[in-house]
Design a protein around this motif. Sequence first.
Motif, PDB file in Angstrom:
ATOM      1  N   ARG B  30      -9.663   3.803 -12.549  1.00  0.00           N
ATOM      2  CA  ARG B  30      -8.718   4.105 -11.469  1.00  0.00           C
ATOM      3  C   ARG B  30      -8.583   2.900 -10.552  1.00  0.00           C
ATOM      4  O   ARG B  30      -9.517   2.127 -10.392  1.00  0.00           O
ATOM      5  CB  ARG B  30      -9.243   5.242 -10.587  1.00  0.00           C
ATOM      6  CG  ARG B  30      -9.314   6.583 -11.231  1.00  0.00           C
ATOM      7  CD  ARG B  30     -10.320   7.417 -10.446  1.00  0.00           C
ATOM      8  NE  ARG B  30     -10.109   8.838 -10.666  1.00  0.00           N
ATOM      9  CZ  ARG B  30      -9.445   9.620  -9.820  1.00  0.00           C
ATOM     10  NH1 ARG B  30      -8.967   9.141  -8.686  1.00  0.00           N
ATOM     11  NH2 ARG B  30      -9.280  10.889 -10.085  1.00  0.00           N
ATOM     12  N   THR B  31      -7.441   2.772  -9.950  1.00  0.00           N
ATOM     13  CA  THR B  31      -7.238   1.723  -8.947  1.00  0.00           C
ATOM     14  C   THR B  31      -6.604   2.369  -7.715  1.00  0.00           C
ATOM     15  O   THR B  31      -5.479   2.063  -7.347  1.00  0.00           O
ATOM     16  CB  THR B  31      -6.328   0.599  -9.494  1.00  0.00           C
ATOM     17  OG1 THR B  31      -5.097   1.174  -9.906  1.00  0.00           O
ATOM     18  CG2 THR B  31      -6.958  -0.141 -10.657  1.00  0.00           C
ATOM     19  N   ALA B  33      -6.131   3.175  -3.773  1.00  0.00           N
ATOM     20  CA  ALA B  33      -6.304   2.546  -2.457  1.00  0.00           C
ATOM     21  C   ALA B  33      -5.971   3.577  -1.390  1.00  0.00           C
ATOM     22  O   ALA B  33      -5.238   4.544  -1.651  1.00  0.00           O
ATOM     23  CB  ALA B  33      -5.388   1.331  -2.321  1.00  0.00           C
ATOM     24  N   ASN B  34      -6.512   3.363  -0.221  1.00  0.00           N
ATOM     25  CA  ASN B  34      -6.215   4.211   0.925  1.00  0.00           C
ATOM     26  C   ASN B  34      -4.698   4.287   1.118  1.00  0.00           C
ATOM     27  O   ASN B  34      -4.028   3.263   1.184  1.00  0.00           O
ATOM     28  CB  ASN B  34      -6.896   3.593   2.147  1.00  0.00           C
ATOM     29  CG  ASN B  34      -6.626   4.360   3.413  1.00  0.00           C
ATOM     30  OD1 ASN B  34      -6.907   5.538   3.501  1.00  0.00           O
ATOM     31  ND2 ASN B  34      -6.047   3.672   4.403  1.00  0.00           N
ATOM     32  N   ASN B  35      -4.170   5.498   1.203  1.00  0.00           N
ATOM     33  CA  ASN B  35      -2.714   5.674   1.296  1.00  0.00           C
ATOM     34  C   ASN B  35      -2.244   5.641   2.748  1.00  0.00           C
ATOM     35  O   ASN B  35      -2.649   6.477   3.547  1.00  0.00           O
ATOM     36  CB  ASN B  35      -2.341   7.010   0.636  1.00  0.00           C
ATOM     37  CG  ASN B  35      -0.893   7.389   0.878  1.00  0.00           C
ATOM     38  OD1 ASN B  35      -0.026   6.524   1.006  1.00  0.00           O
ATOM     39  ND2 ASN B  35      -0.635   8.675   0.965  1.00  0.00           N
ATOM     40  N   THR B  36      -1.385   4.688   3.066  1.00  0.00           N
ATOM     41  CA  THR B  36      -0.859   4.631   4.436  1.00  0.00           C
ATOM     42  C   THR B  36       0.560   5.196   4.520  1.00  0.00           C
ATOM     43  O   THR B  36       1.133   5.255   5.594  1.00  0.00           O
ATOM     44  CB  THR B  36      -0.856   3.186   4.982  1.00  0.00           C
ATOM     45  OG1 THR B  36       0.030   2.400   4.202  1.00  0.00           O
ATOM     46  CG2 THR B  36      -2.238   2.578   4.967  1.00  0.00           C
ATOM     47  N   ASP B  37       1.124   5.597   3.376  1.00  0.00           N
ATOM     48  CA  ASP B  37       2.476   6.166   3.392  1.00  0.00           C
ATOM     49  C   ASP B  37       2.403   7.684   3.266  1.00  0.00           C
ATOM     50  O   ASP B  37       2.717   8.259   2.222  1.00  0.00           O
ATOM     51  CB  ASP B  37       3.315   5.555   2.255  1.00  0.00           C
ATOM     52  CG  ASP B  37       4.749   6.070   2.281  1.00  0.00           C
ATOM     53  OD1 ASP B  37       5.118   6.770   3.258  1.00  0.00           O
ATOM     54  OD2 ASP B  37       5.495   5.797   1.327  1.00  0.00           O
ATOM     55  N   THR B  46      -3.630   6.361  -3.197  1.00  0.00           N
ATOM     56  CA  THR B  46      -2.487   6.134  -4.078  1.00  0.00           C
ATOM     57  C   THR B  46      -2.856   5.052  -5.086  1.00  0.00           C
ATOM     58  O   THR B  46      -3.692   4.184  -4.803  1.00  0.00           O
ATOM     59  CB  THR B  46      -1.237   5.752  -3.259  1.00  0.00           C
ATOM     60  OG1 THR B  46      -0.109   5.635  -4.128  1.00  0.00           O
ATOM     61  CG2 THR B  46      -1.423   4.422  -2.530  1.00  0.00           C
ATOM     62  N   VAL B  48      -2.549   1.691  -7.087  1.00  0.00           N
ATOM     63  CA  VAL B  48      -1.902   0.408  -6.793  1.00  0.00           C
ATOM     64  C   VAL B  48      -1.824  -0.520  -8.013  1.00  0.00           C
ATOM     65  O   VAL B  48      -1.166  -1.552  -7.953  1.00  0.00           O
ATOM     66  CB  VAL B  48      -2.593  -0.335  -5.619  1.00  0.00           C
ATOM     67  CG1 VAL B  48      -2.445   0.452  -4.331  1.00  0.00           C
ATOM     68  CG2 VAL B  48      -4.056  -0.620  -5.905  1.00  0.00           C
ATOM     69  N   ALA B  49      -2.471  -0.175  -9.111  1.00  0.00           N
ATOM     70  CA  ALA B  49      -2.333  -1.014 -10.316  1.00  0.00           C
ATOM     71  C   ALA B  49      -2.120  -0.132 -11.548  1.00  0.00           C
ATOM     72  O   ALA B  49      -1.046  -0.149 -12.137  1.00  0.00           O
ATOM     73  CB  ALA B  49      -3.542  -1.918 -10.497  1.00  0.00           C
ATOM     74  N   GLN B  71       4.895   4.130  -6.522  1.00  0.00           N
ATOM     75  CA  GLN B  71       5.707   3.442  -5.509  1.00  0.00           C
ATOM     76  C   GLN B  71       6.411   2.237  -6.123  1.00  0.00           C
ATOM     77  O   GLN B  71       5.799   1.413  -6.792  1.00  0.00           O
ATOM     78  CB  GLN B  71       4.823   3.007  -4.335  1.00  0.00           C
ATOM     79  CG  GLN B  71       4.167   4.188  -3.657  1.00  0.00           C
ATOM     80  CD  GLN B  71       3.284   3.764  -2.502  1.00  0.00           C
ATOM     81  OE1 GLN B  71       3.756   3.257  -1.491  1.00  0.00           O
ATOM     82  NE2 GLN B  71       1.987   3.956  -2.654  1.00  0.00           N
TER      83      GLN B  71
END
Lengths: 138, 188
Positions: B30-31, B33-37, B46, B48-49, B71
């Motif tokens: 898994r990749t 990351a903390n979701n800011t959206d 979310t 990211v890779a 995204q």
Amino acid sequence: MNNAAPSAHKDPHIIACAGEVLEGLNEFCRSLRYATFLTDDGFEVASFGGDDKQNRRVASMASSMQALGDAVAKDLRIGAAEYIIIAAETGYVIQMRVPDQLMVLAAHFDAAETVGKALSVVRLAASNMCAMIRREAA
Amino acid sequence: MAEHVILFAGPMGAGKTTAIESLSEIETIRTEANNTDRETADKDTTTVALDYGEITVGDEDKVRLYGVPGQRRFNFMWTILKERAVGLVLLVNNDAADPIQELADFLDEFGDLHEKGGVVVCVTRSDVATSPHIDQYAEKIREVLPGRMIPVFTADARNTDQMRTCLMSLIANIEMTAMIAASQERAA
Ligand SMILES: Nc1nc2c(ncn2[C@@H]2O[C@H](COP(=O)(O)OP(=O)(O)OP(=O)(O)O)[C@@H](O)[C@H]2O)c(=O)[nH]1
Ligand SMILES: [Mg+2]
């Protein structure tokens, strides 16, 4: 990890700090082509050099790279990934997490710089950023 | 049959990471990351890779499952991962702002995987939002990719059996595409 400010890229204070740190980085190291602070999920916080479109794209890509680096380190059980270097013919990119923050610094240097110096200025900038955010928060 | 590479695509929060977690027989990569959206999808992390998992189908066929970030700013990963894929599970969350438009957008990006093997559409989170109806998805598919056989399911990405049904239907399509191609080669 600091979850108090989830959207660094929307926080004018953090954006201002990041801009200041990047200015300092450039003063200190003239071989810097551009640099970007980004959130873990790839939003640009602030950049030095580059155009808007490029900086946004670098922010997304650096976020993917960081996550892939972390995934490899985790899989090999070698602890957390400290930094990532991409060495290319005419320059290199170094990226590093800002200590205690959900933020990454990615910087592109031309080949005139030694990796050692570039790495140490990136590390310094990342820790300056952390210190500045802490000071602002205090 | 050789190894299949199946791509899981679709909007943020559709359940790509969850689906691969449900299906995989190995510990997934898994990749997150903390979701800011939080406006687009109210969840902690979310992709990211990529996501990666594996599942064996039949006696020995190994199927590699890759999930893309939902995204659009990560669409360079879409290009990289699409290259290797022979099939697509397109997940769309029924509670998205405009799920039918999301379907059309992602078919536009990934629909050509139908020619490489096959596509299935899987509507998730229909317990959270009861409309649109599955017929509206089927109608949109007919409109943007006329004449293609693209099955539509409703499924919960957290449910292994339901995701397996989607995947098996896709693999059947991929194998049929390969058989047709082989017989056309023989005829030529
Ligand atoms: N209630 C409900 N929840 C679901 C269903 N399918 C998936 N979920 C949940 O929806 C969320 C989907 O999140 P992810 O799997 O991270 O979505 P993703 O498609 O990987 O999103 P990105 O990586 O951000 O593009 C998870 O919290 C799942 O548990 C469903 O059918 N019903
Ligand atoms: Mg995901």
